[in-house]
Design a protein around this motif. Structure first.
Motif: not given
Length: 269
Positions: A122-123, A127-132, A178-181, A183-195
């Motif tokens: 991201x740095x 980009x922002x953490x969500x995009x990364x 790090x917690x924010x990153x 949580x962002x991974x957990x938010x987007x993972x189900x849609x991308x990994x599809x589970x």
């Protein structure tokens, strides 16, 4: 790292003479023994300074969270080792700790490195953490790799230990990038990994510890120290009422041989 002769060999951790022992600039007997809790001492030993109240509480919470989780592979290895050599506690403890790799118990280090990589990307890319996080998840999916710090075979609806650690980090004001990153991974993972991929304890520990100021290079020390306490409990119980050979026997019964048969077996058939 250079191999062979090295100049300027130093350590800043401890020294001793005939009258005293000095640890991180503190007199062991006069300043530390009986005056400092072990978690504070652990932090002091690794980092070189005593933790703040929030850092201590966060470390304590992580140590308690990961110390024990039943008859996991590292515990089974330790108990079977002690059953085979009752006089070798050190060997049994070592067997358990050696089983803490990148898949079980020691996976906090892998997750921490992944979270740090997401933030570094991201740095670097502005980009922002969500995009990364999204880019990293897509790369893992393409490579058919697991997402470090997310998902659990038993706690598939959410790891209660992870949820508790993140709540504590929020309450202590420890939660940061790090917690924010995570949580962002957990938010987007189900849609991308599809589970479903909830945050697991091996994802929460590095996120909260890194935000608390613990070094990335020493992350594995946290579960190692914690699981040593859990292993001590299992080894003590094993010495009183052994189940090591029971576990070994059950494995022998459950696992079938599918290699070539011997000439004697062919004759008997």
């Amino acid at each position: 790292m250079r191999i062979g002769k090295q100049d300027q060999a130093f350590t800043a951790i401890a020294t001793s003479d005939a009258e005293s022992i000095t640890v991180r600039g503190h007199d062991l007997c006069g300043d530390l023994i009986g005056k400092i809790d072990f978690s504070d001492y652990f932090w002091l030993l690794v980092i070189g300074e005593k933790p703040t109240a929030a850092q201590r509480k966060m470390l304590d919470a992580c140590l308690v969270a990961i110390a024990e989780h039943g008859l996991v592979p590292s515990v089974q290895a330790a108990r079977m080792t002690l059953a085979a050599g009752p006089d070798a506690w050190q060997g049994a403890m070592a067997a358990g700790l050696l089983g803490m790799g990148s898949v079980v118990a020691g996976s906090s280090e892998v997750a921490g490195q992944f979270i740090a990589e997401v933030l570094a990307n991201a740095d670097a890319n502005g980009t922002d953490v969500d995009a990364a996080a999204i880019a990293s998840l897509k790369a893992l999916k393409q490579a058919r790799k697991k997402v470090p710090g997310l998902g659990h075979p038993q706690h598939n609806s959410g790891d209660p230990r992870a949820n508790r650690l993140l709540d504590i980090a929020d309450q202590l004001g420890v939660s940061g990038r790090h917690v924010s990153a995570l949580r962002s991974l957990a938010e987007h993972a189900p849609g991308i990994i599809e589970r479903p991929l909830p945050i697991n304890v091996s994802g929460a520990i590095p996120a909260v510890m890194l935000d608390a100021g613990w070094p990335l290079e020493a992350l594995k020390a946290v579960p190692l120290v914690a699981r040593s306490a859990g292993l001590a409990a299992h080894l003590y119980e094993e010495s009183l009422r052994s189940i090591g050979f029971i576990m070994s026997h059950e494995a022998d019964q459950k696992i079938e041989y599918d290699g070539p048969s011997s000439s004697l077996q062919d004759t008997q058939a």
